[in-house]
Design a protein around this motif. Structure first.
Motif, short mmCIF file in Angstrom:
data_model
loop_
_atom_site.label_atom_id
_atom_site.label_comp_id
_atom_site.label_asym_id
_atom_site.label_seq_id
_atom_site.Cartn_x
_atom_site.Cartn_y
_atom_site.Cartn_z
N ASP A 127 0.73 -1.39 -0.08
CA ASP A 127 -0.25 -0.14 -0.06
C ASP A 127 0.62 1.28 0.01
O ASP A 127 0.45 2.17 -0.80
CB ASP A 127 -0.86 0.02 1.23
CG ASP A 127 -2.14 -0.79 1.17
OD1 ASP A 127 -2.45 -1.40 -0.13
OD2 ASP A 127 -2.57 -1.34 2.15
N MET A 128 1.95 1.27 0.65
CA MET A 128 2.77 2.55 0.72
C MET A 128 3.39 2.83 -0.72
O MET A 128 4.02 3.86 -0.83
CB MET A 128 3.92 2.26 1.90
CG MET A 128 4.73 1.06 1.78
SD MET A 128 6.09 1.15 2.93
CE MET A 128 6.98 2.46 3.29
N MET A 129 3.53 1.78 -1.52
CA MET A 129 4.19 2.02 -2.65
C MET A 129 3.08 2.46 -3.76
O MET A 129 3.64 2.52 -4.88
CB MET A 129 4.92 0.69 -3.16
CG MET A 129 5.96 0.36 -2.32
SD MET A 129 7.35 1.65 -2.11
CE MET A 129 8.06 1.76 -3.62
N LYS A 130 2.03 2.33 -3.61
CA LYS A 130 0.81 2.72 -4.41
C LYS A 130 0.66 4.15 -4.73
O LYS A 130 0.97 5.00 -3.94
CB LYS A 130 -0.46 2.08 -4.18
CG LYS A 130 -0.57 0.44 -3.93
CD LYS A 130 -1.83 0.08 -3.78
CE LYS A 130 -1.91 -1.52 -3.85
NZ LYS A 130 -3.13 -2.12 -3.32
N PRO A 131 0.12 4.60 -5.92
CA PRO A 131 0.17 6.17 -6.20
C PRO A 131 -0.68 6.78 -4.99
O PRO A 131 -1.65 6.48 -4.41
CB PRO A 131 -0.65 6.00 -7.33
CG PRO A 131 -0.34 4.53 -8.06
CD PRO A 131 -0.16 3.82 -6.94
N ARG A 132 -0.16 8.04 -4.81
CA ARG A 132 -0.97 8.78 -3.53
C ARG A 132 -1.00 10.22 -4.49
O ARG A 132 -0.31 10.65 -5.44
CB ARG A 132 0.02 8.98 -2.44
CG ARG A 132 1.20 9.34 -2.50
CD ARG A 132 2.10 9.40 -1.38
NE ARG A 132 3.40 9.83 -1.50
CZ ARG A 132 4.14 10.10 -0.57
NH1 ARG A 132 4.02 9.72 0.54
NH2 ARG A 132 5.40 10.52 -0.83
N ARG A 133 -1.94 10.91 -3.81
CA ARG A 133 -2.01 12.16 -4.47
C ARG A 133 -1.65 13.38 -3.77
O ARG A 133 -1.79 13.39 -2.29
CB ARG A 133 -3.87 12.62 -4.50
CG ARG A 133 -4.36 13.87 -5.19
CD ARG A 133 -5.75 13.79 -4.88
NE ARG A 133 -6.36 14.94 -5.18
CZ ARG A 133 -6.34 15.60 -6.40
NH1 ARG A 133 -6.22 15.10 -7.29
NH2 ARG A 133 -7.08 16.93 -6.35
N ILE A 134 -1.00 14.11 -4.55
CA ILE A 134 -0.34 15.30 -3.80
C ILE A 134 -1.38 16.48 -4.07
O ILE A 134 -1.19 17.04 -5.21
CB ILE A 134 0.98 15.68 -4.19
CG1 ILE A 134 1.76 14.17 -3.83
CG2 ILE A 134 1.78 16.73 -3.44
CD1 ILE A 134 3.06 13.89 -4.37
N GLU A 135 -1.84 17.28 -3.06
CA GLU A 135 -2.47 18.44 -3.11
C GLU A 135 -1.58 19.68 -3.39
O GLU A 135 -0.50 19.71 -2.66
CB GLU A 135 -3.53 18.56 -2.08
CG GLU A 135 -4.41 17.76 -2.04
CD GLU A 135 -5.48 17.92 -2.99
OE1 GLU A 135 -5.85 18.96 -3.53
OE2 GLU A 135 -6.24 16.79 -3.29
N ILE A 136 -1.97 20.65 -4.04
CA ILE A 136 -1.15 21.98 -4.07
C ILE A 136 -1.90 22.72 -3.19
O ILE A 136 -3.04 23.15 -3.39
CB ILE A 136 -1.31 22.45 -5.53
CG1 ILE A 136 -0.38 21.56 -6.45
CG2 ILE A 136 -0.27 23.76 -5.79
CD1 ILE A 136 -0.39 21.63 -7.93
N GLU A 140 -2.40 28.39 4.16
CA GLU A 140 -2.29 27.51 5.33
C GLU A 140 -3.42 26.43 5.41
O GLU A 140 -4.57 27.03 5.74
CB GLU A 140 -2.37 28.52 6.41
CG GLU A 140 -0.90 29.25 6.57
CD GLU A 140 0.30 28.30 6.93
OE1 GLU A 140 0.02 27.14 7.59
OE2 GLU A 140 1.15 28.60 6.42
N GLN A 141 -3.18 25.24 4.77
CA GLN A 141 -4.22 24.46 4.89
C GLN A 141 -3.75 23.10 5.54
O GLN A 141 -2.48 23.35 6.02
CB GLN A 141 -4.68 24.18 3.37
CG GLN A 141 -5.28 25.34 2.51
CD GLN A 141 -5.64 24.93 1.33
OE1 GLN A 141 -5.47 23.94 0.63
NE2 GLN A 141 -6.33 25.85 0.49
N GLY A 142 -4.28 22.33 5.24
CA GLY A 142 -4.05 21.02 5.85
C GLY A 142 -2.92 20.29 5.25
O GLY A 142 -2.01 20.90 4.33
N PRO A 143 -2.32 19.05 5.61
CA PRO A 143 -1.02 18.30 4.88
C PRO A 143 -1.36 18.66 3.46
O PRO A 143 -2.50 18.20 2.81
CB PRO A 143 -1.23 17.00 5.51
CG PRO A 143 -2.51 16.81 5.82
CD PRO A 143 -3.01 18.01 6.18
#
Length: 158
Positions: A127-136, A140-143
């Motif tokens: 699971d840790m190697m699967k694609p993840r979404r990176i928000e721009i 000052e917002q969340g992670p």
């Protein structure tokens, strides 16, 4: 013998050193014909290697998976009664065949039926190697990085 120069690929491909080494090895390797084999893609993450090993018993065959290398070998046991042959066309020699496996591919089953050795493989990506979404972020917002577990928790909460 000519060699291929893969150095231009190093300029744009980072972390693919093993891939380039595999290409160079495949280019240098001479094709072997014994035993003949098939590689079948069963679905997106399942594969099957089938080797024609007629005349071998399961005790004469050995399958070993070490790191990213699958090695299949066979050694015929000497028979006491060799016989008096007019023509001997059935191979009575041992073999060793190696297959380079991709990351996260593992052997799940092996069976011998009708002179065919079937080796089933599955690719299981953690699971840790699967694609993840990176928000721009604009302010000052969340992670900024959201992984699969965060998405599952958000879906459960909704």
């Amino acid at each position: 013998m000519t060699t291929l120069d893969f150095s231009p690929l190093f300029r744009s491909m980072i972390g693919f050193d093993r891939l380039i080494d595999s290409l160079e090895t495949a280019y240098r390797t001479e094709p072997g014909g014994y035993p003949p084999y098939n590689v079948e893609v069963q679905d997106e993450n399942s594969y099957r290697i089938t080797l024609a090993v007629a005349g071998f018993t399961d005790s004469e065959l050995d399958i070993e998976a070490k790191e990213n290398m699958l090695t299949v070998s066979g050694q015929r046991k000497a028979t006491e009664a060799e016989g008096n042959f007019l023509y001997r066309g059935i191979a009575n020699r041992g073999f060793e065949r190696k297959f380079q496996l991709a990351d996260y591919v593992k052997v799940v089953d092996a069976s011998l039926e009708n002179g065919l050795l079937h080796i089933d493989l599955v690719r299981e990506v953690p699971d840790m190697m699967k694609p993840r979404r990176i928000e721009i972020r604009g302010g000052e917002q969340g992670p900024a990085i959201e992984d699969a577990s965060d998405r599952q928790e958000a879906a459960k909460a909704a």
